[in-house]
Design a protein around this motif. Structure first.
Motif, PDB file in Angstrom:
ATOM      1  N   ILE A   1      37.576  41.443  46.290  1.00 23.54           N
ATOM      2  CA  ILE A   1      38.968  41.505  45.833  1.00 23.54           C
ATOM      3  C   ILE A   1      39.031  42.270  44.514  1.00 23.54           C
ATOM      4  O   ILE A   1      39.903  43.119  44.311  1.00 23.54           O
ATOM      5  CB  ILE A   1      39.544  40.074  45.712  1.00 23.54           C
ATOM      6  CG1 ILE A   1      39.615  39.463  47.109  1.00 23.54           C
ATOM      7  CG2 ILE A   1      40.923  40.092  45.067  1.00 23.54           C
ATOM      8  CD1 ILE A   1      39.988  38.000  47.140  1.00 23.54           C
ATOM      9  N   GLY A   2      38.027  42.005  43.644  1.00 25.35           N
ATOM     10  CA  GLY A   2      37.939  42.757  42.393  1.00 25.35           C
ATOM     11  C   GLY A   2      37.831  44.254  42.653  1.00 25.35           C
ATOM     12  O   GLY A   2      38.511  45.065  42.015  1.00 25.35           O
ATOM     13  N   VAL A   3      36.977  44.632  43.631  1.00 29.25           N
ATOM     14  CA  VAL A   3      36.799  46.048  43.966  1.00 29.25           C
ATOM     15  C   VAL A   3      38.123  46.654  44.425  1.00 29.25           C
ATOM     16  O   VAL A   3      38.510  47.751  44.006  1.00 29.25           O
ATOM     17  CB  VAL A   3      35.714  46.226  45.059  1.00 29.25           C
ATOM     18  CG1 VAL A   3      35.713  47.640  45.600  1.00 29.25           C
ATOM     19  CG2 VAL A   3      34.350  45.877  44.509  1.00 29.25           C
ATOM     20  N   ILE A   4      38.841  45.927  45.274  1.00 29.95           N
ATOM     21  CA  ILE A   4      40.105  46.451  45.819  1.00 29.95           C
ATOM     22  C   ILE A   4      41.126  46.647  44.695  1.00 29.95           C
ATOM     23  O   ILE A   4      41.775  47.692  44.604  1.00 29.95           O
ATOM     24  CB  ILE A   4      40.654  45.495  46.903  1.00 29.95           C
ATOM     25  CG1 ILE A   4      39.730  45.555  48.123  1.00 29.95           C
ATOM     26  CG2 ILE A   4      42.073  45.874  47.302  1.00 29.95           C
ATOM     27  CD1 ILE A   4      40.096  44.602  49.219  1.00 29.95           C
ATOM     28  N   ILE A   5      41.217  45.657  43.795  1.00 29.69           N
ATOM     29  CA  ILE A   5      42.179  45.782  42.697  1.00 29.69           C
ATOM     30  C   ILE A   5      41.805  46.973  41.807  1.00 29.69           C
ATOM     31  O   ILE A   5      42.658  47.776  41.424  1.00 29.69           O
ATOM     32  CB  ILE A   5      42.215  44.479  41.881  1.00 29.69           C
ATOM     33  CG1 ILE A   5      42.791  43.352  42.741  1.00 29.69           C
ATOM     34  CG2 ILE A   5      43.061  44.656  40.617  1.00 29.69           C
ATOM     35  CD1 ILE A   5      42.730  41.992  42.096  1.00 29.69           C
ATOM     36  N   MET A   6      40.493  47.109  41.524  1.00 27.46           N
ATOM     37  CA  MET A   6      40.073  48.204  40.646  1.00 27.46           C
ATOM     38  C   MET A   6      40.321  49.559  41.301  1.00 27.46           C
ATOM     39  O   MET A   6      40.625  50.538  40.625  1.00 27.46           O
ATOM     40  CB  MET A   6      38.607  48.057  40.268  1.00 27.46           C
ATOM     41  CG  MET A   6      38.392  46.946  39.272  1.00 27.46           C
ATOM     42  SD  MET A   6      36.687  46.831  38.792  1.00 27.46           S
ATOM     43  CE  MET A   6      36.603  48.078  37.537  1.00 27.46           C
TER      44      MET A   6
END
Lengths: 256, 238
Positions: B161-166
């Protein structure tokens, strides 16, 4: 040839030095105990070093030149559409790249089977699971994932659709699968994403990606050539969980 | 001898694929047949020696160090070791050096940095240290997870989820490189070592199951570089 082998050996050695420094440094300074079977371990390290040097040099002699040339030839418009074919960017049909997809599938599968780090993880998983996970079963499951991933990645380069849509959709599938997956497989499945892409797969797949990105009209090698590795690390997670679910389902059906 | 037959079988699919495409699809003869045969012989010997060395050297030392750290009982030394192992094995990784160099050219093309040797080298070096640092953090967090018994899926999915937001905020040029850098960090020597470490730790700590808890270190090592590289891209482009 001997010169090259020595060069590769030195390069591998340079790769191993930091690892050896960390291992032996902590062993001597922090743990302060002798390493059990020290001579055997050193022999093992030597085998790994020499083995990798031979492996890499052999790939460089036998496979990489031909494989890379092949990737370039298969993506050449003259091969795909015949000489003097119209190169109108709006006229490119993703379906006319049939052989490229087949090559992507085949090269993804076969290089993954030969990947030494996947072999290492499969040996360990077989040992830890008490034989429940077969060395070949895991490797074939991962290889199928890589094959499908690279083929889809090729489709993405040809159509020019944004990479992050695919990756996000893939993550969604992983999240949903994780909710229903047998717990024992989850960590191993996540790991199999990272181990697939090293010595054998990366050079050939990168050549395929760069070849495609530079010959498909409207693509830039810099922007679109990357990203195939990401597909190859995502799809094995899906295929390994699917493999475990299938095995569980079959065992369930047999017992009921 | 049996080991060599196994290696030969591992290699057979690639040989078949290359031969089929060269002879049937491209319809060209195979060049330098002798060289290819010698190369294939090298690959078989190399793979055989590698597997032998795994079982004699890399697996035992990874496991014996895991047991020794578990016996010593000092979590901070264990974490220091985990970080050093992740950082040390990645910073000199040839595949990473190649990708970082390639990435610096992409950055020039995208106008993120000025086009001269000095800026490119600084960019590539910065990228390398970023990835190595992120792998160090990955192994550290992964080892902490094994010790504490945290379920892996929450951490990894949280990371995704962190990767997607970034991805939504990172400069477009860095995204492909960031996604790829997750795959290139784990070399052929690191993987067996780190796997043996994880499995060794999980089997020497009470209440941990080596199958459920022992694997997963590699997964962290392929996740954090994506986040850190996108972060690097965001910092540089300011």
């Amino acid at each position: 040839m001997i010169d090259q082998l020595v060069t590769t050996l030195i390069a591998t050695l340079r790769d191993v030095v930091p690892i050896a420094v960390v291992l032996f440094g902590f062993q001597l300074v922090v743990l302060r105990r002798p390493i059990p079977h020290f001579r055997r371990v050193i022999m093992g390290f030597l085998y790994v070093l020499i083995g990798l040097a031979f492996f890499l040099e052999g790939l460089e002699l036998a496979l990489f030149p031909l494989g890379k040339l092949m990737a370039a030839q298969l993506t050449d418009p003259a091969f795909l559409f015949g000489d003097g074919a119209p190169m109108d960017p709006s006229n490119i049909d993703w379906a006319s790249y049939g052989w490229v997809y087949l090559f992507a599938l085949a090269i993804g599968f076969s290089t993954t089977i030969a990947e030494p780090s996947l072999l290492a993880v499969a040996i360990k998983a077989h040992e830890v699971s008490g034989g429940g996970i077969g060395v070949w079963g895991l490797r074939v499951a991962v290889a199928i994932g890589v094959a499908l991933g690279i083929a889809l990645g090729v489709f993405r380069i040809i159509t020019g659709t944004p990479l992050h849509w695919y990756i996000m959709a893939g993550y969604m599938v992983v999240v949903i699968q994780t909710m229903f997956a047998p717990r024992a497989i989850v960590a191993l499945a996540y790991d199999s994403g990272g181990v697939t892409t090293s010595t054998v797969t990366v050079p050939l797949v990168a050549a395929l990606g760069l070849g495609l990105a530079s010959t498909v009209p409207g693509r830039s090698a810099a922007l679109d050539g990357f990203g195939l590795i990401a597909f190859a690390s995502l799809f094995p997670i899906i295929s390994v969980i699917a493999y475990a679910q299938l095995a569980e389902w079959r065992a369930h059906r047999r017992s009921s | 001898m049996k080991a060599m037959v196994d290696s030969l079988r591992d290699l057979a699919p690639i040989v078949l694929v290359i031969a089929f495409f060269q002879l049937a699809v491209l319809q060209q003869p195979i060049p330098n047949l002798l060289e290819i045969l010698i190369g294939a012989f090298f690959v078989v010997i190399g793979l055989t020696l590698f597997v032998r060395g795994l079982e004699m050297g890399l697996f035992p030392i990874g496991e014996s160090m895991a047991y020794a750290f578990a016996r010593k009982g000092s979590l901070s030394w264990l974490l220091a070791f985990a970080f050093a192992l992740g950082f040390g094995t990645t910073v000199a990784e040839p595949a990473l050096i190649a990708v970082a160099d390639e990435a610096s050219h992409v950055a020039v093309e995208a106008g993120l940095i000025e086009d001269n040797e000095q800026h490119r080298e600084a960019y590539a070096l910065g990228l390398r240290y970023t990835v190595a640092f992120s792998v160090g953090i990955a192994i550290l967090v992964g080892v902490l997870r094994i010790v504490r018994g945290w379920p892996i899926q929450y951490l990894i999915i949280g990371g995704y989820i962190g990767v997607i937001i970034m991805t939504a905020f990172a400069p477009k040029e860095i995204i492909g490189i960031a996604y790829d850098s997750g795959g290139v960090t784990t070399s052929t020597i690191t993987v067996p070592l780190v796997t043996a470490l994880g499995v060794g730790l999980a089997s020497s700590i009470k209440g941990r199951n080596p199958m459920i808890d022992g694997f997963g270190l590699i997964a962290f090592a392929s996740l954090t570089p994506m986040m850190f590289v996108m972060g690097y891209g965001m910092v540089i482009s300011r």
